[in-house]
Design a protein around this motif. Sequence first.
Motif, short mmCIF file in Angstrom:
data_model
loop_
_atom_site.label_atom_id
_atom_site.label_comp_id
_atom_site.label_asym_id
_atom_site.label_seq_id
_atom_site.Cartn_x
_atom_site.Cartn_y
_atom_site.Cartn_z
N VAL A 165 0.85 -1.19 0.00
CA VAL A 165 0.00 0.00 0.00
C VAL A 165 0.88 1.24 0.00
O VAL A 165 2.06 1.18 0.33
CB VAL A 165 -0.95 0.03 1.22
CG1 VAL A 165 -1.93 -1.14 1.18
CG2 VAL A 165 -0.15 0.01 2.52
N ASP A 166 0.29 2.37 -0.35
CA ASP A 166 0.98 3.65 -0.32
C ASP A 166 0.70 4.31 1.03
O ASP A 166 -0.41 4.78 1.29
CB ASP A 166 0.49 4.54 -1.46
CG ASP A 166 1.25 5.86 -1.54
OD1 ASP A 166 2.01 6.17 -0.60
OD2 ASP A 166 1.06 6.59 -2.53
N TRP A 167 1.70 4.35 1.91
CA TRP A 167 1.51 4.86 3.26
C TRP A 167 1.36 6.38 3.30
O TRP A 167 1.06 6.94 4.36
CB TRP A 167 2.66 4.42 4.15
CG TRP A 167 2.57 2.96 4.50
CD1 TRP A 167 3.05 1.91 3.79
CD2 TRP A 167 1.92 2.40 5.64
NE1 TRP A 167 2.75 0.73 4.41
CE2 TRP A 167 2.06 0.99 5.55
CE3 TRP A 167 1.22 2.93 6.72
CZ2 TRP A 167 1.53 0.13 6.51
CZ3 TRP A 167 0.71 2.07 7.69
CH2 TRP A 167 0.86 0.69 7.57
N LYS A 208 -0.95 7.82 1.63
CA LYS A 208 -2.37 8.04 1.34
C LYS A 208 -3.21 7.27 2.35
O LYS A 208 -2.73 6.32 2.98
CB LYS A 208 -2.70 7.56 -0.08
CG LYS A 208 -1.93 8.30 -1.17
CD LYS A 208 -2.28 7.72 -2.54
CE LYS A 208 -1.51 8.43 -3.64
NZ LYS A 208 -1.79 7.85 -4.98
N LEU A 263 -5.39 4.55 4.01
CA LEU A 263 -5.28 3.12 3.73
C LEU A 263 -6.61 2.44 3.44
O LEU A 263 -6.64 1.41 2.75
CB LEU A 263 -4.60 2.41 4.91
CG LEU A 263 -3.16 2.78 5.22
CD1 LEU A 263 -2.61 1.88 6.31
CD2 LEU A 263 -2.29 2.70 3.98
N TRP A 286 -9.10 2.86 1.54
CA TRP A 286 -9.51 2.69 0.15
C TRP A 286 -8.52 1.84 -0.63
O TRP A 286 -8.78 1.50 -1.79
CB TRP A 286 -9.68 4.06 -0.51
CG TRP A 286 -10.40 5.00 0.38
CD1 TRP A 286 -9.88 6.08 1.04
CD2 TRP A 286 -11.77 4.92 0.77
NE1 TRP A 286 -10.84 6.68 1.81
CE2 TRP A 286 -12.01 6.00 1.67
CE3 TRP A 286 -12.83 4.05 0.47
CZ2 TRP A 286 -13.26 6.21 2.25
CZ3 TRP A 286 -14.06 4.27 1.06
CH2 TRP A 286 -14.26 5.34 1.93
N GLN A 287 -7.42 1.47 -0.02
CA GLN A 287 -6.41 0.66 -0.70
C GLN A 287 -6.47 -0.82 -0.32
O GLN A 287 -6.18 -1.69 -1.14
CB GLN A 287 -5.00 1.18 -0.37
CG GLN A 287 -4.76 2.65 -0.72
CD GLN A 287 -3.34 3.05 -0.38
OE1 GLN A 287 -2.37 2.49 -0.89
NE2 GLN A 287 -3.19 4.03 0.51
N VAL A 288 -6.85 -1.11 0.92
CA VAL A 288 -6.72 -2.48 1.41
C VAL A 288 -7.62 -3.46 0.67
O VAL A 288 -7.31 -4.64 0.54
CB VAL A 288 -7.00 -2.56 2.93
CG1 VAL A 288 -5.92 -1.81 3.69
CG2 VAL A 288 -8.39 -2.02 3.27
N HIS A 290 -8.04 -3.79 -2.35
CA HIS A 290 -7.38 -4.29 -3.57
C HIS A 290 -6.32 -5.35 -3.28
O HIS A 290 -5.77 -5.94 -4.22
CB HIS A 290 -6.72 -3.11 -4.32
CG HIS A 290 -7.69 -2.10 -4.82
ND1 HIS A 290 -8.62 -2.38 -5.81
CD2 HIS A 290 -7.89 -0.80 -4.48
CE1 HIS A 290 -9.34 -1.29 -6.07
NE2 HIS A 290 -8.92 -0.32 -5.27
N TYR A 316 -4.22 -9.79 1.62
CA TYR A 316 -4.64 -8.94 2.74
C TYR A 316 -4.39 -9.60 4.09
O TYR A 316 -3.84 -8.97 5.01
CB TYR A 316 -6.12 -8.59 2.61
CG TYR A 316 -6.69 -7.93 3.84
CD1 TYR A 316 -6.38 -6.60 4.14
CD2 TYR A 316 -7.50 -8.64 4.73
CE1 TYR A 316 -6.89 -5.99 5.28
CE2 TYR A 316 -8.00 -8.04 5.87
CZ TYR A 316 -7.70 -6.71 6.14
OH TYR A 316 -8.19 -6.12 7.28
N TYR A 353 -13.97 -6.69 -2.09
CA TYR A 353 -13.33 -5.41 -1.80
C TYR A 353 -13.93 -4.77 -0.55
O TYR A 353 -13.21 -4.30 0.34
CB TYR A 353 -13.50 -4.49 -3.01
CG TYR A 353 -12.98 -3.08 -2.84
CD1 TYR A 353 -11.65 -2.77 -3.07
CD2 TYR A 353 -13.84 -2.05 -2.43
CE1 TYR A 353 -11.18 -1.47 -2.92
CE2 TYR A 353 -13.38 -0.76 -2.27
CZ TYR A 353 -12.05 -0.46 -2.52
OH TYR A 353 -11.60 0.82 -2.36
#
Length: 396
Positions: free
Chosen positions: A148-150, A152, A154, A156-158, A160, A165, A271
Motif C-alpha cells: 500500500v501507499d503509506w 495516502k 489506507l 480505500w487501498q486495502v 485491492h 490482505y 473489496y
Amino acid sequence: MLRGEQGGRGVDTQASSCELPSPAMAPAPPPAASFSPAEVQRRLAAGACWVRCGVRLYDLTGFVRHHPGGEQLLRSRAGQDVSADLDGPPHRHSDNARRWLEQYYVGDLQGDPQGSVENGAVTSASTQKTDPAMEPKLKAVDWDKDLVDWQKPLLWQVGHLGEKYDEWVHQPVTRPIRLFHSDLVEALSKTVWYSVPIIWVPLMLYLSWSYYRTLAQGNVRLFTSFTTEYSVAMPESTFPGLFMLGLLLWSLVEYLIHRFLFHMKPPNDSYYLIMLHFIMHGQHHKAPFDESRLVFPPVPASLVIAFFYVFLRLILPEAVGGTVFAGGLLGYVIYDMIHYYLHFGSPHKGSYLYNLKAHHVKHHFAHQQSGFGISTKFWDHFFHTLILEEPHPKIQ
C-alpha cells in the motif's frame, strides 16, 4: 519481544536468531550508520536502551514500556547481544516479533563484536558476527515497496490486496495509520483513552441510580408479557445480581465479537468486506501501538451501545433491562481501559495484568486465531481457544 532469563546459550544461535524467513512488511532501516562501543556506552549512560543482534544495533528506548516481558527485563539487556534471547527460553520469538525489531534498527557496531556494551562498560562475551550470507534477510522492506501507499489513506487501498490482505494485516508495524481523506471523518475515527470513562461512567451511574429507584418502588415483575400467574417480583434486592449479570454478559459479548466478527476472514474477492474488516479491527492488528485507535471512538461506540440498550429494553422490563445494561456498560469501560493498559502499561511481573498482557501480545504477534479474551481469559478457557504455553527444548 524479549522474555525470560539469560543463561548458558551457545553462540550457534546467533545467525538464525535474527533471520527473517520471508520479506517483511516493515519500514526500511535508515541509511547504514556505524557506532563505536564508546558511542553506544554514552547513549546507555544517558538512559537509552540499545541492544544488538550480531553487529546490528537497535534502539528500543521507545518500546520498553510496551514489552510484554516487562520494562525491567528489556532494560537488563541494554548493551547486550539478544540473539539467544530471541530463540528462548521461555519461548522462541515469532517472525512478527523479529520483523518488529527491525523497525528499531539504527546502524552497526564498529569493529569485531567480541564484547558487549553493558551499563557503560565493555565486558567479555562469546559472540560472533552475523553470517554475511544471511544479512540481506535482516533488511526490512522499504515503505515505498509495501503493498500500500503509506502516504495516502489506507482504507480505500486495502480492498485491492485480495488474497494478500490476511498476511499483510497480521504483520504489525510501529507507525500511525490514516484511514480517511476527510480530516473530520478521520478525527471521528480516533480518540484518547480517557474519553471512555469521561463519557460512559456518568451515564452508567445515572442509569444505575435511576433503575435502582424504579426497582425500589416494588411494582416491577418479570415475565408479565407471558403470564401474570407465574410472574416474578423484582425488588431492589435484585439490583446487585442484575448488575453483575450485565458485567458477565459483557465479558461473553466481548469474546464473541472479537472472535467471530473482528477475526472473520473476509473473502479474497470482496473489496468491501476487506474494507469493513480493516476499519473494524484489521487496522488495530496492523498498528497495535497507535494509541489514538486503541479504544472505541465515541461516535461509533454510541451506535453499538444504543443497539444493546434498545435490545435489552425490548426483551426485558425497563428497570430489569436497564440494570443489566448498566452493568454491561461498566464492563465495556473496564474492557477498553484494560485493553489500553495491555498495550501501553508496564504491569508488575507475575500479576494478573502481566499475564493478560503477555497473552494479548501473543495474540497480536503469533496467535491471531486464539486468545480472544481481553479483560479475562475465562471464555478462552471455556471455548478452548486459550493460547497454550509453547514447550521449549532444554538447552544442553
